[in-house]
Motif scaffolding. Structure first.
Motif: not given
Length: 217
Positions: A108-131
């Protein structure tokens, strides 16, 4: 002066290059700045493991040669010989802990950093436990340009480029689940206790090399 902690930079570099080498071209008129997509966090984790444990990579290449003949004999022999001649198990191993589904590194922290630098985007769906589930990672056009015209020219990053290319060539056709299954076939990996660091298998790889090629590394 406090020493610089290079670990976060190394983790970010590995993750970025895994996405770059193993993603598929992506095209969508609604998101024109996205160049590539990658659909499996499991595969990120399993490729990351092979980068961080050269002995395991050598072992998997020897097993694939033994079972499928690919890589061929000379290639498998030369790759694994080079891994040990360069003392990669000692110099390059970067321990990972075992969790419920094997080797795991929090992304999570790695992807957040890469996203903050305009390098990566991410999409996801939430399950019943909101994960977050069914994660899809995207490399931006900016990331591809910076990798090709920036990182690829940095000598210190070249080993990671070469290693990702090697894994893609000989193991890239396997899914994350298939790579995980192969890793669980190794007793040392399978029997590691939850939350313990996974031990190296340098001797097991050397033993298999001797069995296949008739001389010791």
């Amino acid at each position: 002066m406090e020493p610089i902690n290079i670990v976060p930079y190394r983790e970010r570099l590995r993750t970025l290059l895994i996405l770059y080498f193993f993603s598929e071209p992506y095209s969508n008129a609604l998101t024109p700045t996205l160049a590539c997509s990658f659909h499996s966090e499991v595969k990120i984790q399993k490729i990351d493991f092979l980068i961080r444990y050269p002995s395991y990579l050598g072992y998997e290449l020897l097993r694939r040669y033994e079972q499928d003949g690919y890589p061929d004999r000379d290639t498998a022999e030369s790759i694994v010989r080079a891994i040990f001649a360069d003392e990669e198990p000692r110099l390059r191993t970067d321990d990972m802990k075992r969790f419920f589904y094997g080797a795991y590194e929090e992304l999570d922290d790695i992807i957040a950093y890469l996203k903050s630098r305009g390098l990566v985007e991410m999409q996801s769906q939430k399950n019943a436990a909101l994960r977050d589930t069914q994660k899809v990672y995207y490399l931006t056009d900016f990331a591809v340009e910076r990798i090709k015209n920036g990182l690829a020219q940095v000598p210190a990053a070249q080993w990671y480029f070469d290693r990702c290319g090697l894994i893609k060539t000989y193991l890239g056709d396997l899914s994350g689940s298939e790579l995980k299954a192969l890793q669980y076939e190794v007793d040392t990996y399978k029997t590691t206790a939850w939350h313990d660091y996974i031990a190296d298998i340098e001797q097991e790889t050397k033993d298999k090399f001797f069995t296949l090629f008739g001389y010791s590394l």
